[in-house]
Write a protein that holds these residues in place. Structure first.
Motif, PDB file in Angstrom:
ATOM      1  N   THR A  42       0.843  -1.206   0.000  1.00 25.67           N
ATOM      2  CA  THR A  42       0.000   0.000   0.000  1.00 25.67           C
ATOM      3  C   THR A  42       0.873   1.249   0.000  1.00 25.67           C
ATOM      4  N   GLN A  43       1.932   1.249   0.790  1.00 25.20           N
ATOM      5  CA  GLN A  43       2.846   2.394   0.811  1.00 25.20           C
ATOM      6  C   GLN A  43       3.507   2.584  -0.560  1.00 25.20           C
ATOM      7  N   PHE A  44       3.891   1.468  -1.189  1.00 25.64           N
ATOM      8  CA  PHE A  44       4.475   1.547  -2.532  1.00 25.64           C
ATOM      9  C   PHE A  44       3.465   2.117  -3.525  1.00 25.64           C
ATOM     10  N   GLU A  45       2.214   1.668  -3.425  1.00 27.09           N
ATOM     11  CA  GLU A  45       1.173   2.167  -4.332  1.00 27.09           C
ATOM     12  C   GLU A  45       0.963   3.672  -4.147  1.00 27.09           C
ATOM     13  N   LEU A  46       0.964   4.130  -2.910  1.00 25.16           N
ATOM     14  CA  LEU A  46       0.787   5.557  -2.647  1.00 25.16           C
ATOM     15  C   LEU A  46       1.949   6.382  -3.201  1.00 25.16           C
ATOM     16  N   SER A  47       3.138   5.831  -3.144  1.00 24.46           N
ATOM     17  CA  SER A  47       4.317   6.562  -3.607  1.00 24.46           C
ATOM     18  C   SER A  47       4.518   6.499  -5.120  1.00 24.46           C
ATOM     19  N   HIS A  48       4.188   5.358  -5.724  1.00 24.09           N
ATOM     20  CA  HIS A  48       4.571   5.156  -7.122  1.00 24.09           C
ATOM     21  C   HIS A  48       3.430   4.699  -8.030  1.00 24.09           C
ATOM     22  N   GLY A  49       2.227   4.608  -7.528  1.00 19.56           N
ATOM     23  CA  GLY A  49       1.112   4.067  -8.309  1.00 19.56           C
ATOM     24  C   GLY A  49       0.838   4.787  -9.614  1.00 19.56           C
ATOM     25  N   ALA A  50       1.009   6.094  -9.632  1.00 19.38           N
ATOM     26  CA  ALA A  50       0.702   6.868 -10.844  1.00 19.38           C
ATOM     27  C   ALA A  50       1.649   6.555 -11.995  1.00 19.38           C
ATOM     28  N   ALA A  51       2.837   6.074 -11.694  1.00 20.58           N
ATOM     29  CA  ALA A  51       3.835   5.829 -12.744  1.00 20.58           C
ATOM     30  C   ALA A  51       3.784   4.407 -13.284  1.00 20.58           C
ATOM     31  N   LEU A  52       2.931   3.567 -12.728  1.00 18.68           N
ATOM     32  CA  LEU A  52       2.906   2.163 -13.139  1.00 18.68           C
ATOM     33  C   LEU A  52       2.051   1.964 -14.387  1.00 18.68           C
ATOM     34  N   SER A  53       2.431   0.967 -15.166  1.00 19.44           N
ATOM     35  CA  SER A  53       1.623   0.599 -16.333  1.00 19.44           C
ATOM     36  C   SER A  53       0.314  -0.017 -15.839  1.00 19.44           C
ATOM     37  N   PRO A  54      -0.706  -0.054 -16.678  1.00 26.25           N
ATOM     38  CA  PRO A  54      -1.975  -0.662 -16.248  1.00 26.25           C
ATOM     39  C   PRO A  54      -1.814  -2.109 -15.774  1.00 26.25           C
ATOM     40  N   LYS A  55      -0.971  -2.878 -16.443  1.00 23.49           N
ATOM     41  CA  LYS A  55      -0.772  -4.272 -16.045  1.00 23.49           C
ATOM     42  C   LYS A  55      -0.091  -4.347 -14.676  1.00 23.49           C
ATOM     43  N   ALA A  56       0.927  -3.534 -14.455  1.00 22.63           N
ATOM     44  CA  ALA A  56       1.622  -3.523 -13.161  1.00 22.63           C
ATOM     45  C   ALA A  56       0.685  -3.030 -12.059  1.00 22.63           C
ATOM     46  N   ARG A  57      -0.117  -2.011 -12.377  1.00 27.00           N
ATOM     47  CA  ARG A  57      -1.071  -1.486 -11.396  1.00 27.00           C
ATOM     48  C   ARG A  57      -2.100  -2.561 -11.033  1.00 27.00           C
ATOM     49  N   GLY A  58      -2.518  -3.351 -12.024  1.00 23.14           N
ATOM     50  CA  GLY A  58      -3.455  -4.447 -11.759  1.00 23.14           C
ATOM     51  C   GLY A  58      -2.854  -5.503 -10.855  1.00 23.14           C
ATOM     52  N   LEU A  59      -1.599  -5.859 -11.118  1.00 22.06           N
ATOM     53  CA  LEU A  59      -0.911  -6.842 -10.268  1.00 22.06           C
ATOM     54  C   LEU A  59      -0.756  -6.313  -8.838  1.00 22.06           C
ATOM     55  N   LEU A  60      -0.403  -5.048  -8.716  1.00 22.52           N
ATOM     56  CA  LEU A  60      -0.233  -4.454  -7.389  1.00 22.52           C
ATOM     57  C   LEU A  60      -1.563  -4.425  -6.635  1.00 22.52           C
ATOM     58  N   SER A  61      -2.606  -3.995  -7.301  1.00 20.35           N
ATOM     59  CA  SER A  61      -3.931  -3.929  -6.667  1.00 20.35           C
ATOM     60  C   SER A  61      -4.402  -5.312  -6.248  1.00 20.35           C
ATOM     61  N   SER A  62      -4.191  -6.297  -7.103  1.00 23.35           N
ATOM     62  CA  SER A  62      -4.575  -7.673  -6.783  1.00 23.35           C
ATOM     63  C   SER A  62      -3.767  -8.202  -5.599  1.00 23.35           C
ATOM     64  N   SER A  63      -2.483  -7.846  -5.546  1.00 24.11           N
ATOM     65  CA  SER A  63      -1.632  -8.284  -4.425  1.00 24.11           C
ATOM     66  C   SER A  63      -2.095  -7.670  -3.115  1.00 24.11           C
ATOM     67  N   ILE A  64      -2.418  -6.385  -3.149  1.00 21.95           N
ATOM     68  CA  ILE A  64      -2.896  -5.718  -1.923  1.00 21.95           C
ATOM     69  C   ILE A  64      -4.208  -6.334  -1.470  1.00 21.95           C
ATOM     70  N   THR A  65      -5.100  -6.605  -2.409  1.00 26.72           N
ATOM     71  CA  THR A  65      -6.390  -7.217  -2.062  1.00 26.72           C
ATOM     72  C   THR A  65      -6.179  -8.597  -1.447  1.00 26.72           C
ATOM     73  N   SER A  66      -5.285  -9.394  -2.045  1.00 25.23           N
ATOM     74  CA  SER A  66      -4.995 -10.729  -1.494  1.00 25.23           C
ATOM     75  C   SER A  66      -4.429 -10.625  -0.084  1.00 25.23           C
ATOM     76  N   ALA A  67      -3.486  -9.717   0.104  1.00 29.68           N
ATOM     77  CA  ALA A  67      -2.880  -9.561   1.432  1.00 29.68           C
ATOM     78  C   ALA A  67      -3.913  -9.091   2.446  1.00 29.68           C
ATOM     79  N   THR A  68      -4.786  -8.181   2.035  1.00 30.14           N
ATOM     80  CA  THR A  68      -5.821  -7.665   2.936  1.00 30.14           C
ATOM     81  C   THR A  68      -6.768  -8.780   3.367  1.00 30.14           C
ATOM     82  N   HIS A  69      -7.221  -9.578   2.414  1.00 31.50           N
ATOM     83  CA  HIS A  69      -8.158 -10.661   2.738  1.00 31.50           C
ATOM     84  C   HIS A  69      -7.510 -11.764   3.558  1.00 31.50           C
TER      85      HIS A  69
END
Length: 195
Positions: A130-157
């Motif tokens: 989540t901290q990485f997403e807040l710092s660098h999320g805007a610069a990520l490609s859509p595919k990388a952003r999708g992987l990051l979002s999916s990873s955060i969701t998995s970790a949260t659940h």
């Protein structure tokens, strides 16, 4: 004298004819000169008109080219800045990725053991990602952003199920998936730099 009488009128007719031809020739020269002058004036006026139209068109095209050049420079600058941010993001994620992956702790440690450890640390994984997403999320490609979002969701659940000393099979499977996503995200960030 008869010959003189006949020659004299013929001479007069010839002189008149010559005068007339000279007069016509001189007039022809005058007419030809006048026509030449008029045609030159018309041609000059036409050329000037055409020249001014071409100059106006040239200036319009120069303006369009300058605008396209500036637009292209701006796009290049934006691409350069985005690429710089992508390099920063990839450089920042590699240490995070290695920090989140379990260390090789014992001789026969396998993927299952690593998955259990990741499942147990799901809360930490969520915070780091989540901290990485807040710092660098805007610069990520859509595919990388999708992987990051999916990873955060998995970790949260998984963070509440994986906290146990021995997580459930479902939490261990989620830990395995999360570990795969973290590795895939690192690979994607590096691949985005290569494209």
């Amino acid at each position: 004298m008869i010959l003189v009488d006949v020659v004299e009128p013929v001479r007069t007719v010839i002189e008149l004819g010559n005068s007339f031809l000279i007069w016509l020739g001189g007039g022809g020269v005058v007419v030809a000169t006048a026509c030449g002058f008029i045609s030159k004036a018309v041609a000059d006026r036409s050329i000037e008109s055409h020249k001014s139209e071409l100059s106006a068109e040239l200036e319009r095209l120069k303006g369009e080219l300058a605008m396209e050049g500036e637009s292209h420079k701006l796009k290049l600058r934006k691409a350069e800045l985005l690429f710089d941010r992508q390099v920063q993001a990839a450089s920042a994620f590699i240490p995070i990725s290695h920090k989140l992956r379990p260390e090789y702790r014992f001789a026969d440690m396998d993927w299952h053991d690593a998955s259990v450890e990741v499942a147990q640390r799901s809360g930490e994984v969520e915070r780091e990602l989540t901290q990485f997403e807040l710092s660098h999320g805007a610069a990520l490609s859509p595919k990388a952003r999708g992987l990051l979002s999916s990873s955060i969701t998995s970790a949260t659940h998984n963070k509440f199920e994986g906290d146990a000393m021995e997580p459930s099979d479902q939490a261990t499977k989620a830990g395995s998936d999360l570990l795969e996503k973290i590795i895939a995200l690192e690979e994607q960030l590096i691949a985005d730099l290569r494209d």
